[in-house]
Design a protein around this motif. Structure first.
Motif, mmCIF file in Angstrom:
data_model
loop_
_atom_site.group_PDB
_atom_site.id
_atom_site.type_symbol
_atom_site.label_atom_id
_atom_site.label_comp_id
_atom_site.label_asym_id
_atom_site.label_seq_id
_atom_site.Cartn_x
_atom_site.Cartn_y
_atom_site.Cartn_z
ATOM 1 N N ALA A 1 0.833 -1.212 0.000
ATOM 2 C CA ALA A 1 0.000 0.000 0.000
ATOM 3 C C ALA A 1 0.863 1.255 0.000
ATOM 4 C CB ALA A 1 -0.940 -0.007 1.205
ATOM 5 N N SER A 2 1.973 1.222 0.721
ATOM 6 C CA SER A 2 2.870 2.388 0.718
ATOM 7 C C SER A 2 3.491 2.597 -0.661
ATOM 8 C CB SER A 2 3.981 2.218 1.760
ATOM 9 O OG SER A 2 3.447 2.160 3.056
ATOM 10 N N LEU A 3 3.954 1.517 -1.269
ATOM 11 C CA LEU A 3 4.602 1.633 -2.582
ATOM 12 C C LEU A 3 3.608 2.007 -3.681
ATOM 13 C CD1 LEU A 3 7.031 -1.439 -2.525
ATOM 14 C CD2 LEU A 3 7.587 0.956 -2.130
ATOM 15 N N ALA A 4 2.326 1.718 -3.438
ATOM 16 C CA ALA A 4 1.315 1.963 -4.470
ATOM 17 C C ALA A 4 1.054 3.445 -4.699
ATOM 18 C CB ALA A 4 0.011 1.255 -4.095
ATOM 19 N N LEU A 5 1.444 4.277 -3.755
ATOM 20 C CA LEU A 5 1.191 5.723 -3.948
ATOM 21 C C LEU A 5 2.293 6.556 -3.296
ATOM 22 C CD1 LEU A 5 -0.983 7.499 -5.352
ATOM 23 C CD2 LEU A 5 -2.013 7.839 -3.124
ATOM 24 N N ASN A 6 3.535 6.171 -3.558
ATOM 25 C CA ASN A 6 4.633 6.958 -2.995
ATOM 26 C C ASN A 6 5.383 7.753 -4.065
ATOM 27 O OD1 ASN A 6 6.205 5.094 -4.273
ATOM 28 N ND2 ASN A 6 7.557 4.709 -2.535
ATOM 29 N N GLY A 7 4.802 7.832 -5.255
ATOM 30 C CA GLY A 7 5.417 8.604 -6.329
ATOM 31 C C GLY A 7 6.140 7.754 -7.346
ATOM 32 N N LEU A 8 6.460 6.512 -6.994
ATOM 33 C CA LEU A 8 7.223 5.671 -7.919
ATOM 34 C C LEU A 8 6.385 5.229 -9.109
ATOM 35 C CD1 LEU A 8 9.443 3.120 -6.026
ATOM 36 C CD2 LEU A 8 10.154 4.891 -7.620
ATOM 37 N N THR A 9 5.159 4.809 -8.853
ATOM 38 C CA THR A 9 4.349 4.288 -9.953
ATOM 39 C C THR A 9 4.010 5.385 -10.960
ATOM 40 O OG1 THR A 9 2.328 4.698 -8.706
ATOM 41 C CG2 THR A 9 3.265 2.505 -8.523
ATOM 42 N N SER A 10 3.841 6.590 -10.459
ATOM 43 C CA SER A 10 3.409 7.676 -11.348
ATOM 44 C C SER A 10 4.567 8.364 -12.061
ATOM 45 C CB SER A 10 2.612 8.709 -10.549
ATOM 46 O OG SER A 10 3.372 9.178 -9.456
ATOM 47 N N SER A 11 5.780 8.226 -11.557
ATOM 48 C CA SER A 11 6.928 8.931 -12.142
ATOM 49 C C SER A 11 7.177 8.472 -13.572
ATOM 50 C CB SER A 11 8.187 8.671 -11.310
ATOM 51 O OG SER A 11 8.139 9.385 -10.112
ATOM 52 N N GLY A 12 7.114 9.398 -14.500
ATOM 53 C CA GLY A 12 7.375 9.082 -15.893
ATOM 54 C C GLY A 12 6.112 8.865 -16.710
ATOM 55 N N LEU A 13 4.946 8.829 -16.039
ATOM 56 C CA LEU A 13 3.691 8.577 -16.761
ATOM 57 C C LEU A 13 3.070 9.847 -17.324
ATOM 58 C CD1 LEU A 13 1.879 5.904 -14.521
ATOM 59 C CD2 LEU A 13 3.577 5.587 -16.314
ATOM 60 N N GLY A 14 3.645 10.996 -17.015
ATOM 61 C CA GLY A 14 3.058 12.240 -17.506
ATOM 62 C C GLY A 14 1.839 12.636 -16.697
ATOM 63 N N LYS A 15 1.008 13.480 -17.289
ATOM 64 C CA LYS A 15 -0.182 13.963 -16.588
ATOM 65 C C LYS A 15 -1.162 12.823 -16.361
ATOM 66 C CE LYS A 15 -3.986 17.295 -17.042
ATOM 67 N NZ LYS A 15 -4.394 16.922 -15.687
ATOM 68 N N LEU A 16 -1.618 12.688 -15.123
ATOM 69 C CA LEU A 16 -2.558 11.624 -14.768
ATOM 70 C C LEU A 16 -3.845 12.234 -14.227
ATOM 71 C CD1 LEU A 16 -0.047 9.339 -12.814
ATOM 72 C CD2 LEU A 16 -0.868 8.993 -15.139
ATOM 73 N N GLY A 17 -4.921 11.506 -14.369
ATOM 74 C CA GLY A 17 -6.149 11.889 -13.672
ATOM 75 C C GLY A 17 -6.386 10.918 -12.535
ATOM 76 N N PHE A 18 -7.267 11.279 -11.645
ATOM 77 C CA PHE A 18 -7.694 10.341 -10.603
ATOM 78 C C PHE A 18 -9.218 10.251 -10.653
ATOM 79 C CE2 PHE A 18 -4.729 8.662 -7.233
ATOM 80 C CZ PHE A 18 -3.591 8.740 -8.011
ATOM 81 N N PRO A 19 -9.751 9.831 -11.826
ATOM 82 C CA PRO A 19 -11.198 9.928 -12.023
ATOM 83 C C PRO A 19 -12.015 9.039 -11.088
ATOM 84 C CG PRO A 19 -10.190 8.673 -13.793
ATOM 85 C CD PRO A 19 -9.071 9.292 -13.015
ATOM 86 N N MET A 20 -11.490 7.858 -10.756
ATOM 87 C CA MET A 20 -12.263 6.981 -9.868
ATOM 88 C C MET A 20 -12.346 7.588 -8.473
ATOM 89 S SD MET A 20 -10.860 3.347 -11.417
ATOM 90 C CE MET A 20 -9.361 3.885 -12.251
ATOM 91 N N HIS A 21 -11.239 8.179 -8.036
ATOM 92 C CA HIS A 21 -11.272 8.878 -6.749
ATOM 93 C C HIS A 21 -12.190 10.094 -6.811
ATOM 94 C CE1 HIS A 21 -7.996 6.332 -5.482
ATOM 95 N NE2 HIS A 21 -8.060 6.857 -4.282
ATOM 96 N N MET A 22 -12.117 10.797 -7.910
ATOM 97 C CA MET A 22 -12.950 11.996 -8.039
ATOM 98 C C MET A 22 -14.434 11.641 -7.863
ATOM 99 S SD MET A 22 -13.449 14.259 -11.447
ATOM 100 C CE MET A 22 -14.370 12.902 -12.228
ATOM 101 N N ILE A 23 -14.841 10.564 -8.531
ATOM 102 C CA ILE A 23 -16.253 10.178 -8.432
ATOM 103 C C ILE A 23 -16.549 9.598 -7.049
ATOM 104 C CG2 ILE A 23 -18.058 8.704 -9.416
ATOM 105 C CD1 ILE A 23 -16.545 8.931 -12.111
ATOM 106 N N GLU A 24 -15.630 8.787 -6.541
ATOM 107 C CA GLU A 24 -15.852 8.215 -5.202
ATOM 108 C C GLU A 24 -15.984 9.308 -4.156
ATOM 109 O OE1 GLU A 24 -15.949 6.996 -1.485
ATOM 110 O OE2 GLU A 24 -14.124 8.061 -2.057
#
Lengths: 387, 387
Positions: free
Chosen positions: B249-272
């Protein structure tokens, strides 16, 4: 999972056109900069020019320390320390691959102490307040740009030793994949092998049987190191392939793969260091000569582990555990051959008669790294498996 | 790979018996400690006692701010800020899950400024010098313990907003898996779903088709979140399973997964967030109600991506691209059902007549997060797919 501390404060600036940030990043840490680099390849493209312009524009007073060789040597570190002291440098900027960054780290640590820097490597002294370090990376390989380790060869004793200390993380590292476009095919391959080897050391020396999170991370990195290397060898200026290889190599040894695995050895590096120390072979080439033999020597001791590696990395899903384990080792060895790296010490033109001396040399490092299960006799056996 | 900056300076102390380090770690940063926690579950085991003992032994002057609720609310943040100011706190220590840590972050940021802390969430003000933060984690879910994000619900406007700022990383986070032993089955499942959702947001909203390094990392994390959650649900005190889930869970949102992916949305969170803001549903339960519908709505727009996910995470290797994509979404939905989390908003007892209001609420966040492709109409369509 074993208890661990993970704390990697290095800032990574990754991507195209990031080199011009080096001046601002470095000057945050100091004004009098020791600029460390190698034999001048950075002058054949625009990297040197970009770095100098950026540092000068930010107001740096620059002292240059060039001529770092691959397998960097202690006597050259000493020269860098003298330069840094004489010019009262308060920050070091390394522009190069792992050798340049490692030598820069040694200079950072050695400049601020009265004793010889080698005492850090033999465990007689501990690092406390080294000079801060920034880097511009030009080779995807060692991971030194994002970790706290360094390896130096003592040219008066022919010992290649390395260690890690939390004070040695670079403050900022700039990773522009275009800086690796001019790396030739053989050194691109050696770099990818180095990254793979860092993962393998962790993967196969942990004694914790409960490491599924780290396992998936490591397996993914091995796959990516191989695939991105293959793409680079097909097209040397493939930005995305160079980027994937570069980031993979950094992640392969930045502390993430090893966190939670407990005590690890680095036996393949330990043995390879004797090849480099005595025969000055490129590190990656030495590793590919050692890895297949080391794996064959060890695979029957943990067939489950080797079979998992074969299944997840090379999609080997049939046969017994032992058969899959063997297929995995063969597949990795085939990849070394495909990218034209030696798969035996014989292929490095090292005669079998050198084995006793190599084993003796490696044993000295085994003692310092506290790998007590590696006797001279065992290392001799492994080296025979590498012929 | 897109350009990125990765800089995560948070120190992680992971493992058994690490909680007693909180005193020393916190006192490095300040002496007057605001201790933030929730509704008192930490008093039902030994965590509160351990933390208090450690802080007092290190010399802390402690002000307690308890009663943080899940989906933490702004009015309670305000109370914490008043307490911190009145008692001249110079460091905040959060003991809890993501809600507690997020509220603590808001207090850190809000205590040192004159304006209302909510202005950070609406993008009207920027964070500069928040109070430093340490954490003791008691729930594997949000990743807040190792990232720079926070989410707060404004209880006067019914808006659940979140954002990230580089100054919000905790200085030190203590992750002792035994602290999660008493988390009940449903919240363990919601936590695992939260971790999975963080990966899915990155995986399916990147528009960069060249992200193999991040892909393998993300796929591995999804597999590990599911597998470790399953093991915990079978045996609640399985240390290794709790450890694997916690680190995943820590590794899932510590910046590593998103680094290099460019602009991201968080649409599922937005709706939730609209479900949580208007119906106060547990975040993970809201996510599992949204994710399947969102995926079905989107999978035909990038069948390659969804098929890769199905193949690598669920071993779906046969059928057309579209068939595999569908199988992947079904498999994930089946897993939500298996761990007894709702797979539709209907299952959350939210009537279809609520959809216009939910969509309106979500749109406010879409504007702040600059997700311009999410119109009210589109969100209505997605919510219909979630019935």
């Amino acid at each position: 999972m074993q208890n661990f501390v993970f704390h990697n404060p290095c800032k990574i600036l990754f991507g195209k056109n990031t080199v011009p940030a080096i001046g601002t990043e470095t000057l945050l840490l100091g004004k009098r900069v020791l600029l460390v680099y190698g034999s001048g390849s950075i002058k054949k493209n625009t990297i040197y020019e970009q770095v100098m312009q950026s540092l000068l524009a930010a107001g740096a007073i620059i002292t240059e320390h060039d001529g770092v060789q691959s397998n960097p040597i202690l006597s050259h570190v000493h020269k860098g320390i003298v330069l840094a002291r004489t010019n009262r440098c308060d920050v070091v900027c390394a522009v190069g691959g792992g050798s340049v960054i490692d030598e820069a780290k040694a200079i950072c640590a050695g400049t601020v102490v009265q004793h010889d820097v080698w005492k850090f490597f033999t465990g007689k002294k501990s690092i406390k307040n080294p000079l801060p370090l920034t880097t511009v990376l030009t080779l995807a390989a060692s991971g030194s740009e994002m970790n706290s380790g360094m390896v130096i060869t003592n040219d008066s004793t022919a010992q290649k030793f390395g260690f890690a200390n939390k004070h040695l993380y670079p403050k900022t590292s700039i990773l522009d994949p275009t800086c690796t476009f001019s790396v030739p095919q053989n050194h691109t391959a050696y770099g990818a092998i180095d990254a793979v080897s860092h993962v393998l050391e962790c993967y196969f020396t942990t004694t914790d049987p409960h490491t599924p999170v780290q396992d998936r991370l490591m397996e993914g990195l091995v796959i990516n190191a191989m695939e991105s290397c293959n793409r680079v060898l097909e097209k040397t200026n493939d930005y995305h392939a160079r980027a994937d290889l570069m980031w993979t190599a950094s992640l392969a040894l930045n502390g993430l793969t090893s966190s939670g695995l407990g005590k690890l050895g680095f036996p393949m590096h330990m043995i390879e260091h004797s090849l480099s120390a005595l025969y000055n072979v490129p590190h990656g080439a030495g590793l590919s000569a050692i890895i297949p033999g080391w794996m064959r020597y060890n695979m029957n001791k943990q067939p489950h582990r080797f079979a998992q590696f074969a299944e997840r990395v090379f999609d080997k899903r049939t046969g017994t555990l032992e058969e899959r384990a063997t297929q995995g080792v063969s597949s990795l060895t085939d990849w070394f051959s495909k990218i034209q790296s030696p798969i035996s010490i014989t292929a490095l033109n090292i005669p079998h008669t050198a084995i006793p001396e190599l084993a003796e040399n490696a044993t000295a490092l085994a003692k310092i790294w506290r790998m007590r299960d590696y006797s001279v006799e065992k290392i001799v056996e492994i080296l025979h498996a590498c012929l």
